[in-house]
Design an enzyme around this catalytic site. Sequence first.
Site, PDB file in Angstrom:
ATOM      1  N   ARG A  18       0.812  -1.222   0.000  1.00 63.24           N
ATOM      2  CA  ARG A  18       0.000   0.000   0.000  1.00 63.24           C
ATOM      3  C   ARG A  18       0.850   1.279   0.000  1.00 63.24           C
ATOM      4  NH1 ARG A  18      -3.527  -2.337   4.949  1.00 63.24           N
ATOM      5  NH2 ARG A  18      -1.631  -3.596   5.138  1.00 63.24           N
ATOM      6  N   LYS A  25       8.920  -1.039   3.331  1.00 63.27           N
ATOM      7  CA  LYS A  25       8.142  -0.067   4.122  1.00 63.27           C
ATOM      8  C   LYS A  25       8.884   0.413   5.363  1.00 63.27           C
ATOM      9  CE  LYS A  25       4.309  -1.504   6.244  1.00 63.27           C
ATOM     10  NZ  LYS A  25       2.865  -1.837   6.334  1.00 63.27           N
ATOM     11  N   TYR A 102       5.306  -4.891  15.678  1.00 60.92           N
ATOM     12  CA  TYR A 102       5.275  -4.720  14.230  1.00 60.92           C
ATOM     13  C   TYR A 102       6.219  -3.584  13.832  1.00 60.92           C
ATOM     14  CZ  TYR A 102       0.983  -7.580  14.124  1.00 60.92           C
ATOM     15  OH  TYR A 102       0.075  -8.598  14.236  1.00 60.92           O
ATOM     16  N   LYS A 334      29.097  24.722   3.677  1.00 66.78           N
ATOM     17  CA  LYS A 334      29.186  23.276   3.453  1.00 66.78           C
ATOM     18  C   LYS A 334      30.597  22.792   3.751  1.00 66.78           C
ATOM     19  CE  LYS A 334      30.829  21.197   0.285  1.00 66.78           C
ATOM     20  NZ  LYS A 334      31.409  20.551  -0.892  1.00 66.78           N
ATOM     21  N   TYR A 349      28.671  31.930  -0.142  1.00 65.00           N
ATOM     22  CA  TYR A 349      28.846  30.483  -0.163  1.00 65.00           C
ATOM     23  C   TYR A 349      30.240  30.167   0.356  1.00 65.00           C
ATOM     24  CZ  TYR A 349      29.805  25.770  -1.616  1.00 65.00           C
ATOM     25  OH  TYR A 349      30.169  24.446  -1.607  1.00 65.00           O
ATOM     26  N   ASN A 360      36.208  38.062   8.918  1.00 61.43           N
ATOM     27  CA  ASN A 360      34.965  38.668   8.447  1.00 61.43           C
ATOM     28  C   ASN A 360      34.803  38.377   6.958  1.00 61.43           C
ATOM     29  OD1 ASN A 360      33.006  40.608   7.471  1.00 61.43           O
ATOM     30  ND2 ASN A 360      33.179  41.554   9.490  1.00 61.43           N
ATOM     31  N   ASN A 369      34.941  26.456  -5.033  1.00 60.79           N
ATOM     32  CA  ASN A 369      35.595  25.217  -4.582  1.00 60.79           C
ATOM     33  C   ASN A 369      35.651  24.147  -5.652  1.00 60.79           C
ATOM     34  OD1 ASN A 369      32.774  25.032  -4.424  1.00 60.79           O
ATOM     35  ND2 ASN A 369      32.899  23.329  -3.008  1.00 60.79           N
ATOM     36  N   TYR A 370      34.929  24.333  -6.730  1.00 59.44           N
ATOM     37  CA  TYR A 370      34.778  23.247  -7.711  1.00 59.44           C
ATOM     38  C   TYR A 370      35.227  23.717  -9.077  1.00 59.44           C
ATOM     39  CZ  TYR A 370      32.320  19.431 -10.158  1.00 59.44           C
ATOM     40  OH  TYR A 370      31.997  18.344 -10.922  1.00 59.44           O
TER      41      TYR A 370
HETATM   42  C1  UD1 Z   1      -1.916  -5.902  11.402  1.00 53.70           C
HETATM   43  C2  UD1 Z   1      -2.801  -6.797  12.287  1.00 53.70           C
HETATM   44  C3  UD1 Z   1      -4.037  -5.998  12.708  1.00 53.70           C
HETATM   45  C4  UD1 Z   1      -3.576  -4.741  13.446  1.00 53.70           C
HETATM   46  C5  UD1 Z   1      -2.573  -3.906  12.614  1.00 53.70           C
HETATM   47  C6  UD1 Z   1      -1.942  -2.863  13.502  1.00 53.70           C
HETATM   48  C7  UD1 Z   1      -2.565  -9.150  11.660  1.00 53.70           C
HETATM   49  C8  UD1 Z   1      -3.143 -10.292  10.912  1.00 53.70           C
HETATM   50  N1  UD1 Z   1      -3.206  -7.985  11.568  1.00 53.70           N
HETATM   51  O1  UD1 Z   1      -2.642  -5.560  10.241  1.00 53.70           O
HETATM   52  O2  UD1 Z   1      -4.846  -6.767  13.580  1.00 53.70           O
HETATM   53  O3  UD1 Z   1      -4.709  -3.946  13.770  1.00 53.70           O
HETATM   54  O4  UD1 Z   1      -1.512  -4.741  12.129  1.00 53.70           O
HETATM   55  O5  UD1 Z   1      -1.137  -1.971  12.773  1.00 53.70           O
HETATM   56  O6  UD1 Z   1      -1.570  -9.339  12.352  1.00 53.70           O
HETATM   57  N2  UD1 Z   1       4.521  -8.975   8.211  1.00 53.70           N
HETATM   58  C9  UD1 Z   1       5.475  -9.968   8.061  1.00 53.70           C
HETATM   59  N3  UD1 Z   1       5.187 -11.073   7.329  1.00 53.70           N
HETATM   60  C10 UD1 Z   1       3.961 -11.262   6.738  1.00 53.70           C
HETATM   61  C11 UD1 Z   1       2.985 -10.247   6.895  1.00 53.70           C
HETATM   62  C12 UD1 Z   1       3.286  -9.129   7.629  1.00 53.70           C
HETATM   63  O7  UD1 Z   1       6.578  -9.828   8.581  1.00 53.70           O
HETATM   64  O8  UD1 Z   1       3.784 -12.306   6.099  1.00 53.70           O
HETATM   65  C13 UD1 Z   1       4.843  -7.769   8.987  1.00 53.70           C
HETATM   66  C14 UD1 Z   1       4.783  -6.469   8.195  1.00 53.70           C
HETATM   67  O9  UD1 Z   1       6.052  -6.152   7.674  1.00 53.70           O
HETATM   68  C15 UD1 Z   1       4.336  -5.448   9.227  1.00 53.70           C
HETATM   69  C16 UD1 Z   1       3.552  -6.252  10.223  1.00 53.70           C
HETATM   70  O10 UD1 Z   1       3.894  -7.614  10.018  1.00 53.70           O
HETATM   71  O11 UD1 Z   1       5.434  -4.838   9.889  1.00 53.70           O
HETATM   72  C17 UD1 Z   1       2.039  -6.058  10.051  1.00 53.70           C
HETATM   73  O12 UD1 Z   1       1.690  -6.410   8.721  1.00 53.70           O
HETATM   74  P1  UD1 Z   1       0.630  -5.556   7.892  1.00 53.70           P
HETATM   75  O13 UD1 Z   1       0.453  -6.230   6.598  1.00 53.70           O
HETATM   76  O14 UD1 Z   1       0.977  -4.142   7.930  1.00 53.70           O
HETATM   77  O15 UD1 Z   1      -0.678  -5.833   8.761  1.00 53.70           O
HETATM   78  P2  UD1 Z   1      -1.919  -4.860   8.965  1.00 53.70           P
HETATM   79  O16 UD1 Z   1      -2.845  -5.018   7.824  1.00 53.70           O
HETATM   80  O17 UD1 Z   1      -1.456  -3.506   9.310  1.00 53.70           O
HETATM   81 MG    MG Z   2       0.387  -2.570   9.147  1.00 53.96          MG
END
Ligand code: UD1
Ligand code: MG
Length: 456
Positions: A18, A25, A102, A334, A349, A360, A369-370
């Site tokens: 997304r 991300k 997360y 810089k 500069y 001063n 410089n370049y």
């Molecule tokens: C998730 C939660 C949701 C919560 C929200 C909070 C689950 C199923 N859902 O949804 O309940 O409200 O976070 O922000 O857990 N990731 C992995 N491997 C995977 C999938 C995801 O490492 O296979 C990691 C992602 O990099 C991310 C985190 O887990 O850092 C959450 O994944 P994301 O897809 O963002 O879940 P949300 O839809 O936000």
């Molecule tokens: Mg998320």
Amino acid sequence: MNDRRLGAIVLAAGLGTRMRSDRPKVLHEIAGRPMIHHVMAMVEALGAHATAVVIGADMDAVAAAVAPHRTAVQAERRGTGHAVLAARALIDGAADDVVVLYGDVPLIRADTVRRLIAARSSGAALAVLGFRPADPSGYGRLILAPGGGLDRIVEQADLGPAEQTVALCNAGAVAADARRLFALLEQLRPNNAQGEYYLTDIVALARAAGDSVAVVEAAAEEVQGVNSRLDLSAVEAVAQRRLRHAAMAAGATLTDPDTVYFSADTRLGRDVTVGPNVVFGRGVTVGDRVEIRAFCHLEETRVADDALIGPFARLRPGAEIGVGAHIGNFVEIKNAVIEAGAKANHLSYVGDAHVGAGANIGAGTITCNYDGVYKWHTEIGARAFIGSNTALVAPVTIGADAMVGAGSVITADVPAGALAFNRAPPTEVADGVARFRERRVKFRERARDKQAKSQS
Ligand code: UD1
Ligand code: MG
């Protein structure tokens, strides 16, 4: 206190679809620092005994960003529960308590996670962090058990009609007993709308086994997740608010706090004043009693005590501004050291240079410089005076106490105490203005005649 070893698992293997980005991300930045660094700093503050960051197979950049923390690769992205299992080898046996976090929830505080761990240890199999966002869409919903505690978590895609209105959401932090967590994860099945192994399903599994699950609530702005660029901007705004408050709490005056932008690593001394519309990029350290006036941009810069910066100054990487030095409007510095008390107050500069104490730098001075191929150094001695609109063609040295006349192009070293200048002497023409105008009138007449002929 207890002596249970804490393990932290940070999930970061998701694609972040997304975000519509080529970058993972968790490497998108909040306050000038990759999102995942905020989480890792918090994990360090918790004092975790063992840490594992779960990444995808193609995420070397994330592994490098979190080093020396260890990473576990989730080869296929099959959901958050599947991701936690990928960290098992690093955590199982190395920790008694585990907290799962997360990587896309960057502003969560250590105190909140400590509350979560404490709630778990008072008799629950798990503790889940909840919050009430203004807009719950996209988050998993926390369905409470009639007798208290949590019954289950339902993901957005799996919500039934009665669950649509639940305001309490899953923040994405879970505390568990390590052994119990991995036993529950083994029971996960991907029977949901997205066909994934949801970490969130361990709540219902624990309940089915007769265990209780605790809920701890956090402030919505602390646990907002980042799934889109819009979320990124919302979390950035929260981070900036925190940094502004911290700067003021530590003794800085911000004239208009909402317009000052910090990096997570900005360091301000005591009694610093920051005017409106100032941006601190990464790596800025400011001493005591410094005044930074409106519209300045600083990056990888050190400013010593009592310096005066701006308005409208740009301090680029490698700028080191000495005690009491003045850097004024439309001055760009810089990779240059400006020693104590030196002044560059207007339209200059100064790059790849060393400016001695008390020198001063006149308005419009440029260190050239370049040469189109290489960068060269300019040395300006202590107390030297550089006249306005001077071009110092590097490499060049201006000695201590030397003086350069305005409008000069300096291509050779100037010894200490010497006066150097080069400029064409003015030509004076008596009655020159009247004669010049007569000539212009005649010229215009001729031009018109020529045009008329060409058109006839
Ligand atoms: C998730 C939660 C949701 C919560 C929200 C909070 C689950 C199923 N859902 O949804 O309940 O409200 O976070 O922000 O857990 N990731 C992995 N491997 C995977 C999938 C995801 O490492 O296979 C990691 C992602 O990099 C991310 C985190 O887990 O850092 C959450 O994944 P994301 O897809 O963002 O879940 P949300 O839809 O936000
Ligand atoms: Mg998320």
